[in-house]
Design an enzyme around this catalytic site. Structure first.
Site, mmCIF file in Angstrom:
data_model
loop_
_atom_site.group_PDB
_atom_site.id
_atom_site.type_symbol
_atom_site.label_atom_id
_atom_site.label_comp_id
_atom_site.label_asym_id
_atom_site.label_seq_id
_atom_site.Cartn_x
_atom_site.Cartn_y
_atom_site.Cartn_z
ATOM 1 C CE LYS A 6 -4.287 -1.565 2.179
ATOM 2 N NZ LYS A 6 -5.244 -1.239 3.238
ATOM 3 C CG ASP A 56 -8.881 1.347 3.811
ATOM 4 O OD1 ASP A 56 -9.770 0.557 3.426
ATOM 5 O OD2 ASP A 56 -7.685 1.032 3.924
ATOM 6 N N GLY A 90 -1.631 0.906 10.437
ATOM 7 C CA GLY A 90 -2.030 1.353 9.099
ATOM 8 C C GLY A 90 -3.474 1.829 9.054
HETATM 9 P P1 NAP Z 1 -1.364 -2.801 11.908
HETATM 10 O O1 NAP Z 1 -0.853 -1.811 10.920
HETATM 11 O O2 NAP Z 1 -0.570 -4.009 12.224
HETATM 12 O O3 NAP Z 1 -1.664 -1.968 13.274
HETATM 13 C C1 NAP Z 1 -2.116 -2.596 14.408
HETATM 14 C C2 NAP Z 1 -2.092 -1.618 15.586
HETATM 15 O O4 NAP Z 1 -2.573 -2.339 16.714
HETATM 16 C C3 NAP Z 1 -0.699 -1.112 15.953
HETATM 17 O O5 NAP Z 1 -0.784 0.197 16.443
HETATM 18 C C4 NAP Z 1 -0.289 -2.062 17.072
HETATM 19 O O6 NAP Z 1 0.595 -1.526 18.019
HETATM 20 C C5 NAP Z 1 -1.602 -2.284 17.761
HETATM 21 N N1 NAP Z 1 -1.598 -3.536 18.512
HETATM 22 C C6 NAP Z 1 -1.433 -4.785 18.026
HETATM 23 N N2 NAP Z 1 -1.473 -5.680 19.034
HETATM 24 C C7 NAP Z 1 -1.673 -4.961 20.171
HETATM 25 C C8 NAP Z 1 -1.784 -5.313 21.545
HETATM 26 N N3 NAP Z 1 -1.705 -6.587 21.939
HETATM 27 N N4 NAP Z 1 -1.965 -4.327 22.444
HETATM 28 C C9 NAP Z 1 -2.038 -3.044 22.058
HETATM 29 N N5 NAP Z 1 -1.935 -2.642 20.766
HETATM 30 C C10 NAP Z 1 -1.745 -3.601 19.841
HETATM 31 O O7 NAP Z 1 -2.792 -3.345 11.457
HETATM 32 P P2 NAP Z 1 -3.915 -2.579 10.613
HETATM 33 O O8 NAP Z 1 -3.712 -2.841 9.176
HETATM 34 O O9 NAP Z 1 -3.949 -1.176 11.077
HETATM 35 O O10 NAP Z 1 -5.242 -3.377 11.037
HETATM 36 C C11 NAP Z 1 -5.728 -3.310 12.354
HETATM 37 C C12 NAP Z 1 -7.094 -3.967 12.480
HETATM 38 O O11 NAP Z 1 -8.049 -3.253 11.687
HETATM 39 C C13 NAP Z 1 -7.149 -5.417 12.019
HETATM 40 O O12 NAP Z 1 -7.962 -6.130 12.907
HETATM 41 C C14 NAP Z 1 -7.824 -5.327 10.657
HETATM 42 O O13 NAP Z 1 -8.549 -6.492 10.329
HETATM 43 C C15 NAP Z 1 -8.769 -4.161 10.875
HETATM 44 N N6 NAP Z 1 -9.104 -3.466 9.619
HETATM 45 C C16 NAP Z 1 -10.399 -3.493 9.213
HETATM 46 C C17 NAP Z 1 -10.747 -2.852 8.039
HETATM 47 C C18 NAP Z 1 -12.173 -2.880 7.575
HETATM 48 O O14 NAP Z 1 -12.434 -2.593 6.403
HETATM 49 N N7 NAP Z 1 -13.133 -3.171 8.428
HETATM 50 C C19 NAP Z 1 -9.777 -2.181 7.274
HETATM 51 C C20 NAP Z 1 -8.445 -2.168 7.749
HETATM 52 C C21 NAP Z 1 -8.120 -2.823 8.913
HETATM 53 P P3 NAP Z 1 2.172 -1.325 17.729
HETATM 54 O O15 NAP Z 1 2.213 -0.125 16.868
HETATM 55 O O16 NAP Z 1 2.728 -1.114 19.069
HETATM 56 O O17 NAP Z 1 2.632 -2.577 17.055
#
Ligand code: NAP
Length: 287
Positions: A71, A108, A135
């Site tokens: 992305k 998004d 992200g």
């Molecule tokens: P990402 O880039 O990996 O970011 C995840 C975030 O969550 C980071 O800030 C991470 O912290 C934090 N995190 C992970 N494990 C944690 C824990 N145990 N305690 C506290 N914080 C924690 O992932 P993403 O792409 O943003 O996606 C995140 C979620 O959104 C996923 O569940 C995804 O399925 C969902 N999502 C849904 C849609 C939709 O269309 N509905 C679209 C996009 C994403 P660190 O920075 O410290 O690692």
């Protein structure tokens, strides 16, 4: 619908890509709209992004979605970016114009905001709390600021990541980041109108997890939004609903970001209810 020599092609590129839900949702919508176009999932090897993107363009593909891990890497390959893509610094949808120009969008943001719009929830001057700084949080943060919320407080476990995200968007509103156990974060929760959960905590199969946010400390008029769509109700949303809060899950965001991409490629608004139904059926089939 029969595939002929005139059938146009759409795609999603990523790695891995075989589990993408987009082909199922988009092909159902294309067929229902009577558009002679097919949507395929194409795995692209790390290191092969530019040849894949230019190859798709030169082979006459109408457009494509972009997912993990490309992305951000795809940005320099674009001839132009939409404002949302530029602000978030991520592209999830590419439109190949007739002259071959590649325009990168990020749907998004529109997808996220559709979750509120569907419930007629206005965001202007609301106090928002964002949980997580990854992200998806970038799209959420920009969507909130674009909608003129009065402030956003980001709760993070990694202070430097939170601070970097807040700094990136500081020119667009009142954005601050704190650790989950910082008293400033607890205080922000107490006055929040909107809480958006963007971490993977609680996502299948880890359904017992939830972020360390004290739901009881939050005023009952606050709306809880969890980006997760499997399960449909996370432990976090269940706790919020039990406390009387309105809750929104990630289903509308997922479908609406796809619907917006569909519109950018075809100029046609797809049937979102059909897309939701197809998504739900597929999630049940996958267990
Ligand atoms: P990402 O880039 O990996 O970011 C995840 C975030 O969550 C980071 O800030 C991470 O912290 C934090 N995190 C992970 N494990 C944690 C824990 N145990 N305690 C506290 N914080 C924690 O992932 P993403 O792409 O943003 O996606 C995140 C979620 O959104 C996923 O569940 C995804 O399925 C969902 N999502 C849904 C849609 C939709 O269309 N509905 C679209 C996009 C994403 P660190 O920075 O410290 O690692």
């Amino acid at each position: 619908m029969m595939i002929t020599g005139k059938t146009k092609v759409l795609a999603v590129i990523g790695a891995p890509i075989a589990h993408s839900l987009s082909p199922i949702i988009q092909n159902a919508a294309l067929q229902a709209a009577g558009i002679d176009c097919v949507y395929a999932a194409l795995p692209v090897r790390p290191g092969a992004l530019s040849s894949a993107v230019y190859g798709l363009r030169d082979a006459g593909v109408v457009g494509f979605n972009v997912t993990i891990p490309f992305k951000t890497e795809i940005i320099p390959l674009m001839d132009d970016l939409s404002e949302d893509a530029r602000r978030i610094h991520a592209v999830n949808t590419v439109v190949v114009e007739e002259n071959g120009r590649l325009v990168g969008h990020n749907t998004d943001v529109t997808g996220f905001l559709a979750g509120f719009a569907e419930r007629r929830i206005a965001l202007t001057e609301k106090k928002a709390v964002l949980v997580g700084a990854g992200g998806a949080a970038r799209a959420v943060l920009w969507g909130l600021l674009r909608s003129k919320v009065s402030s956003v407080v980001i709760g993070v476990r990694n202070a430097s990541k939170g601070a970097a995200l807040a700094t990136d968007f500081a020119a667009h509103g009142d954005v601050r980041a704190y650790g989950f156990d910082d008293p400033a974060f607890t205080s922000a929760l107490g006055s929040a109108d909107i809480i958006v959960q963007t971490t993977p905590l609680g996502m299948t199969p880890h359904v017992g997890e939830m972020p360390s946010v004290d739901v009881v400390a939050i005023k009952s008029s606050a709306v809880f939004y969890d980006l997760i769509y499997t399960p449909a109700e996370t432990r976090f949303l269940r706790a919020a609903a039990a406390h009387g809060h309105e809750t929104i899950n990630g289903e509308t965001m997922l479908v609406a970001q796809g619907a917006e991409a569909f519109f950018l490629w075809t100029g046609v608004r797809p049937d979102m209810e059909l897309m939701k139904r197809v998504l739900r059926e597929e999630l049940v089939r996958r267990g």
